[in-house]
Design an enzyme around this catalytic site. Structure first.
Site, PDB file in Angstrom:
ATOM      1  N   GLU A  68      37.779  60.179 107.235  1.00 35.59           N
ATOM      2  CA  GLU A  68      36.834  61.243 106.897  1.00 35.59           C
ATOM      3  C   GLU A  68      35.384  60.761 106.899  1.00 35.59           C
ATOM      4  O   GLU A  68      34.471  61.538 107.187  1.00 35.59           O
ATOM      5  CB  GLU A  68      37.181  61.865 105.545  1.00 35.59           C
ATOM      6  CG  GLU A  68      38.473  62.685 105.539  1.00 35.59           C
ATOM      7  CD  GLU A  68      39.716  61.853 105.267  1.00 35.59           C
ATOM      8  OE1 GLU A  68      39.634  60.602 105.281  1.00 35.59           O
ATOM      9  OE2 GLU A  68      40.785  62.454 105.041  1.00 35.59           O
ATOM     10  N   PHE A 130      48.237  66.468  92.384  1.00 30.82           N
ATOM     11  CA  PHE A 130      48.297  65.556  93.520  1.00 30.82           C
ATOM     12  C   PHE A 130      47.086  65.790  94.439  1.00 30.82           C
ATOM     13  O   PHE A 130      46.764  66.918  94.789  1.00 30.82           O
ATOM     14  CB  PHE A 130      49.592  65.766  94.300  1.00 30.82           C
ATOM     15  CG  PHE A 130      49.669  64.905  95.534  1.00 30.82           C
ATOM     16  CD1 PHE A 130      49.690  63.512  95.424  1.00 30.82           C
ATOM     17  CD2 PHE A 130      49.678  65.471  96.800  1.00 30.82           C
ATOM     18  CE1 PHE A 130      49.734  62.718  96.561  1.00 30.82           C
ATOM     19  CE2 PHE A 130      49.729  64.679  97.938  1.00 30.82           C
ATOM     20  CZ  PHE A 130      49.766  63.298  97.809  1.00 30.82           C
ATOM     21  N   GLN A 131      46.452  64.736  94.818  1.00 31.08           N
ATOM     22  CA  GLN A 131      45.250  64.754  95.660  1.00 31.08           C
ATOM     23  C   GLN A 131      44.141  65.629  95.066  1.00 31.08           C
ATOM     24  O   GLN A 131      43.389  66.262  95.790  1.00 31.08           O
ATOM     25  CB  GLN A 131      45.580  65.185  97.095  1.00 31.08           C
ATOM     26  CG  GLN A 131      46.397  64.115  97.817  1.00 31.08           C
ATOM     27  CD  GLN A 131      46.417  64.260  99.324  1.00 31.08           C
ATOM     28  OE1 GLN A 131      46.356  65.363  99.855  1.00 31.08           O
ATOM     29  NE2 GLN A 131      46.528  63.146 100.035  1.00 31.08           N
ATOM     30  N   LYS A 180      43.092  75.850  97.485  1.00 31.67           N
ATOM     31  CA  LYS A 180      44.049  76.296  98.493  1.00 31.67           C
ATOM     32  C   LYS A 180      44.429  77.767  98.309  1.00 31.67           C
ATOM     33  O   LYS A 180      44.603  78.499  99.287  1.00 31.67           O
ATOM     34  CB  LYS A 180      45.297  75.408  98.430  1.00 31.67           C
ATOM     35  CG  LYS A 180      46.136  75.503  99.684  1.00 31.67           C
ATOM     36  CD  LYS A 180      47.247  74.480  99.685  1.00 31.67           C
ATOM     37  CE  LYS A 180      48.096  74.625 100.947  1.00 31.67           C
ATOM     38  NZ  LYS A 180      49.239  73.694 100.934  1.00 31.67           N
ATOM     39  N   MET A 503      21.418  40.075 108.822  1.00 31.65           N
ATOM     40  CA  MET A 503      20.298  40.406 107.954  1.00 31.65           C
ATOM     41  C   MET A 503      20.495  39.808 106.564  1.00 31.65           C
ATOM     42  O   MET A 503      19.549  39.333 105.938  1.00 31.65           O
ATOM     43  CB  MET A 503      20.120  41.930 107.872  1.00 31.65           C
ATOM     44  CG  MET A 503      18.828  42.359 107.236  1.00 31.65           C
ATOM     45  SD  MET A 503      17.372  41.716 108.082  1.00 31.65           S
ATOM     46  CE  MET A 503      16.991  43.052 109.209  1.00 31.65           C
TER      47      MET A 503
END
Lengths: 610, 189
Positions: A68, A130-131, A180, A503
Site C-alpha cells: 500500500e 480483525f484488521q 464495510k 548521505m
C-alpha cells in the site's frame, strides 16, 4: 444577509431524479464524476464491495501495486506528473497503516491525493475487530483532512468534498475511511456541487492576491539593487501556466532566479538568469546571492531549514516578499516584510500585469553590478568534478550528467529516491519545464522513486520515465518491480550503486569522526539477475568507458530496466552547507575548509540538526 | 534578536468549529503536534441548528508563534472562524469553579465569610463541608482557592476560561439570531 442555501435548493431545476445505489456504487460513480481515470490500490476484506463494483463496472482503471505504501507514492507520481488528484484505494488496518508514510510524504510536499481506506463495519468500530485500526485517528496529523463516513447518505457529498479539499488551496492528502456496511448500504447519489470554492461553508482558501500588495511588490522589485527570485513547489502546484508566468516575470525584471528542490522546472534551467538550486546542496552562486541580496521574492516556497541554513544569519540585509497560498507559511521560520496570500500563478500574473502597467524604471547600473558579482561566484564552478575516462571508476556526478545529456531531447520524467543520488540528480540534471521532476522533498522518503515512477509511467505510457536511485533506497520498495512486470511498464531504474547509504555515511564522516555505524549496504542482491527475475532487463556499468553504452541500452530497451551503475564508493555530495551553518559558510569540496571554520566543525546547535 | 520576538504573551482565542466527530482532536493535535501551549481549553456547542461549537483556548507564545497558531487553526477544514480576543479590542473572560472545602469550627465560619466577600455561593453543605460556586477571572478564582486551602481540605473543579469581545460587534453570531451574521454557515457534511 443571504440565508444559507440548502445544497438541494441550490441545484433544484437542473437536478435529475435521485439515484439510489449501494455505497460502493456511489464511490465508483463519484470517482467517475470527478474525472478519475486511474486508481492505485490493493484489495482486502474491508474494501471487497468496492472491488466488486470495480469488477462489475470497470469504471476506472485499477493499478494493483505490491504494497500500500507503493500505492500512495505511485499516486503521488501520477499527480505530480499530470497535475491531477492521485487516487488510492486500500483496505482497513494494515492497508491503511502501510499508507501512512505516503500520506505524510504527500502532506509535506503538498501533493493532492484522495485515499480511500476500508474500515470494519460501523457496529464493530472500537471493538478491536480483525484488521481494525483507528485510521482517522492515525492519519489526522498526516493528512490535510480526513473523514469517517458512518451514514451512506453523507457518502456522495464527502467524496466530492474530499476532491475539492485535496486540490484547492495548498494541496494535500485526504483520507476517506469507509466502513464495510456503508459500502453495502443503499443511499442516494448526488452529483458534485458547483462552485465549492465560493460555496463551501468553512474551507474557502484565498487565491486572488491583494492588488495593493502586488503593486508594492512590483515597486520593490524595480528599485532593488540586488534582487533575487526564490521559487518553490507552489509554482509547480499552481499548474504549468504558473511556471510560464513566473518565467516571464523573472525575465522582464532581469533578476536572478533560484529554485528549491521542489521547484525545479518552474524556470528553465538553461536560462542564463537561473543560478541553480539553493539550500544545503545548492549551488555556491545561488546561496551567495541569497545571502547578499537586498530583495528576496519568495514565490511558493516555505523557508525550509534545508534552504535557510542558520536562521539568524539567513539573508540578513534583504527585504523579503513572501507569496504563499497558505497563510500559516508566512512568518513561520523567517519574518517577512511583505506577505502576499494567493495562488503562485495568479500572483505572478498579477505582478506581470502590474509591472507592464507601471512600467517602472529598474536600477540598471546597480543590477548590472549585482550580475557581475553573481558571475564571479558562478566562476567558482562549484559543481565541477574530475572524471577520468576509459577503465576508470565512474563518478556519480558524471553518471547523472551523461544520463541527462543522452535523454534530454526525449520526452522524459525523472523520479528519485532519497540521499546523495537525489542531490546529484537535482544538481546535474537540468529541468526546462514543470511536472517532469518528482522527488520526496519534505519528508525525504527513501523508496519513493520506484513507485512514483510507476505512477508517472501509467500517466505517460509513451514517455521515458527514469527512477534515479541509490542501491539502499531502491531496496525499500523494490516489490513494485512486480507492478512494473504486470503492466509492462518500461520504467528505467538507474541505480548509483556505491554500496553505502551514502548521505548518512557522509554525515558520519563530517560530524561523527568517520565512525560508519551501520551504513554499509551488506548483502546486496545481483541487480542484473533481480531485473531478469521480474521480467526486465538488467545492465551493469563498472567503468567510465562503458557508461554511455549502458545508458543507451537502457533507454533503447522497450521494457523495464535496472541499470546497476557502479560508482566511486567514497564520493561525497558537494557543495554543502553544514547544518547549523550560514549560506556564506558553504563547503565547496572535501578539501574546503569553509570560511566559517575547519571542515567538520559544526556548531553545537548544528550538531543537533538533521 | 528583537525583544518583541522573544516576549511570551498570553492570548485568548475564540474558534468557531463544525461540531463533528474528531474536531476537538484535530485542534488539540495541532497544539501538541506543533509544540504550542494550552493553558486552558473549553468547548461546547453554541448553535444547535447549524451544528457549531465554540472553543476558547488560552495559549502563550511569542508574537510569531501566536500568529502561527491562528493561521494553523484557520486552515483546518472544519474551522469557520478564528478570533484573537486579546488583540481584537477589549474582551471579557470568565471561569466557573466549584470548590469543595472540608473543615469544621472557626475555619468553617471564616470560609463562609470569605466566600461572601468573593461573591461565591454555597450550593451544598454538610456539617463538615461546603461546596462553593463562583465565577470570575482566573486570578480571582486562584485567590479564592488559595484562601480556602488555608482553611481546610480543598477539592476544585474548574471550567477553564470562556471569552467574548466587549461591545455590540458580533464576531461569531448565532445563525438564528435576529441580527444575522455576515456569513452563510451551512456545512453540507
Amino acid at each position: 444577509m443571504a440565508q444559507p442555501k440548502k445544497p438541494s435548493a441550490r441545484k433544484s431545476g437542473t437536478k435529475p431524479a435521485a439515484q439510489r445505489m449501494s455505497g460502493a456504487a456511489i464511490i465508483m460513480k463519484a470517482l467517475q464524476d470527478q474525472g478519475v481515470e486511474v486508481v492505485f490500490g490493493y484489495p482486502g476484506g474491508a474494501v471487497l464491495p468496492i472491488y466488486d463494483e470495480l469488477f462489475k463496472t470497470n469504471a476506472v482503471r485499477h493499478i494493483l501495486v505490491r504494497q500500500e505504501g507503493g500505492a500512495v507514492h505511485a499516486a503521488e507520481g501520477y499527480a505530480r506528473s499530470t497535475g491531477k488528484v492521485g487516487v488510492v484505494l486500500v483496505t482497513s488496518g494494515p492497508g491503511a497503516t502501510n499508507a501512512v508514510t505516503g500520506l505524510t510524504d504527500a502532506l509535506m510536499d503538498s501533493i493532492p491525493i484522495v485515499c480511500l481506506t476500508g474500515q470494519v463495519a460501523t457496529h464493530l468500530i472500537g471493538n478491536d475487530a480483525f484488521q481494525e485500526a483507528d485510521t482517522t485517528g492515525i492519519t489526522r496529523p498526516c493528512t490535510k483532512h480526513n473523514y469517517l463516513v458512518k451514514d451512506v447518505e453523507d457518502l456522495a457529498d464527502v467524496m466530492h468534498e474530499a476532491f475539492y479539499v485535496a486540490a484547492n488551496g495548498r494541496p494535500g492528502p485526504v483520507v476517506i475511511d469507509l466502513p464495510k456496511d456503508v459500502q453495502f448500504a443503499e443511499g442516494t447519489y448526488k452529483e458534485p456541487a458547483e462552485n465549492l470554492e465560493t460555496e463551501h461553508s468553512s474551507y474557502r482558501p484565498r487565491t486572488e492576491p491583494d492588488a495593493a500588495s502586488i503593486e508594492e511588490a512590483v515597486r520593490l522589485i524595480a528599485k532593488a539593487k540586488r534582487p533575487i527570485f526564490y521559487g518553490g513547489g507552489g509554482i509547480i502546484n499552481a499548474g504549468p501556466d504558473a511556471s510560464k508566468k513566473f518565467t516571464e516575470l523573472a525575465r522582464v525584471t532581469g533578476a536572478p532566479v533560484t529554485l528549491t528542490l521542489m521547484g525545479l522546472g518552474a524556470f528553465p534551467a538553461s536560462d542564463k538568469q537561473f543560478v541553480g538550486m539553493l539550500g544545503m546542496h545548492g549551488t555556491y552562486e545561488a546561496n551567495m546571492a541569497m545571502h547578499g541580496c537586498d530583495l528576496m521574492v519568495c514565490l511558493g516556497a516555505r523557508f525550509d531549514d534545508r534552504i535557510t541554513g542558520r536562521l539568524d544569519a539567513f539573508s540578513p540585509d534583504s527585504t523579503k516578499i513572501h507569496v504563499d497560498i497558505d497563510p500559516s507559511s508566512i512568518n513561520k521560520n523567517v519574518a517577512v516584510d511583505l506577505p502576499i496570500i494567493g495562488d503562485a500563478g495568479k500572483v505572478a500574473t498579477a505582478m506581470l500585469k502590474s509591472w507592464r502597467k507601471l512600467k517602472p524604471r529598474r536600477d540598471k547600473k546597480a543590477q548590472d553590478a549585482w550580475w557581475d558579482q553573481i558571475e564571479g561566484w558562478r566562476k567558482r564552478d562549484c559543481l565541477a568534478y574530475s572524471q577520468t575516462k576509459g577503465k576508470q571508476p565512474i563518478k556519480p556526478q558524471h553518471a547523472i550528467k551523461r544520463l541527462y545529456e543522452i535523454i534530454k531531447d526525449k520526452d522524459h520524467y525523472v523520479t528519485t529516491e532519497v540521499g546523495q543520488h537525489q542531490m546529484w540528480a537535482a544538481q546535474y540534471f537540468q529541468f526546462e519545464e514543470p511536472n517532469r521532476w518528482m522527488t520526496s522533498g519534505g519528508l525525504g522518503t527513501m523508496g519513493y522513486g520506484l513507485p512514483a515512477a510507476v505512477g508517472a509511467q501509467i500517466a505517460h505510457p509513451e514517455s521515458l520515465v527514469v527512477d534515479i536511485s541509490g542501491e539502499a533506497s531502491f531496496l525499500m520498495n523494490m516489490q513494485e518491480l512486480g507492478t512494473m512486470a504486470q503492466y509492462r511498464l518500461p520504467v528505467k531504474v538507474f541505480i548509483l550503486n556505491n554500496e553505502w547509504m551514502g548521505m548518512v555515511r557522509q554525515w558520519q564522516e563530517l560530524i561523527h569522526g568517520g565512525r560508519y555505524s551501520e551504513t554499509y549496504s551488506e548483502g546486496l542482491p545481483d541487480f542484473v539477475k533481480l531485473a531478469e527475475c521480474f521480467g526486465g532487463k538488467g545492465l551493469r556499468a563498472e567503468h567510465a568507458g562503458e557508461l554511455d553504452d549502458i545508458i543507451n541500452q537502457m533507454i533503447d530497451h522497450p521494457g523495464p530496466v535496472i541499470a546497476d551503475i557502479r560508482v566511486v564508493k567514497d564520493e561525497s555530495c558537494y557543495p554543502m552547507i553544514p547544518s547549523g551553518a550560514a549560506h556564506y559558510e558553504m563547503l565547496l569540496g572535501p578539501e574546503d575548509e569553509g570560511s566559517g571554520g575547519p571542515r567538520g566543525a559544526a556548531s553545537a546547535a548544528g550538531l543537533a540538526l538533521v | 534578536m528583537n525583544p518583541k520576538e522573544t516576549t511570551i504573551e498570553r492570548h485568548v482565542i475564540g474558534i468557531l468549529v463544525s461540531n463533528e466527530p474528531g474536531v476537538l482532536a484535530r485542534v488539540i493535535g495541532l497544539f501538541s503536534g506543533r509544540g504550542y501551549n494550552i493553558e486552558s481549553l473549553t468547548v461546547s456547542e453554541v448553535d444547535d441548528r447549524e451544528n457549531l461549537s465554540r472553543i476558547t483556548i488560552v495559549t502563550t507564545g511569542t508574537p510569531m508563534v501566536i500568529e502561527q497558531i491562528k493561521a494553523q487553526l484557520a486552515r483546518l477544514v472544519p474551522v469557520y472562524d478564528v478570533h484573537d480576543l486579546t488583540t481584537e479590542g477589549s474582551h471579557l473572560e470568565r471561569e466557573l469553579a466549584l470548590i469543595k472545602v472540608a473543615n469544621t469550627g472557626e475555619d468553617r465560619i471564616e470560609a463562609l465569610r470569605i466566600a461572601d466577600m468573593f461573591r461565591a455561593r454555597a450550593i451544598d453543605s454538610t456539617l463538615e463541608s461546603f461546596i462553593f460556586e463562583m465565577t470570575g477571572s482566573t486570578r480571582k478564582i486562584d485567590a479564592f482557592v488559595d484562601l480556602m486551602a488555608a482553611l481546610g481540605g480543598v477539592e476544585v473543579s474548574r471550567t477553564g476560561v470562556v471569552g467574548i469581545a466587549r461591545g455590540s460587534r458580533l464576531d461569531m453570531p448565532m445563525s438564528r439570531s435576529k441580527v444575522a451574521g455576515k456569513k452563510t454557515r451551512k456545512r453540507k457534511i
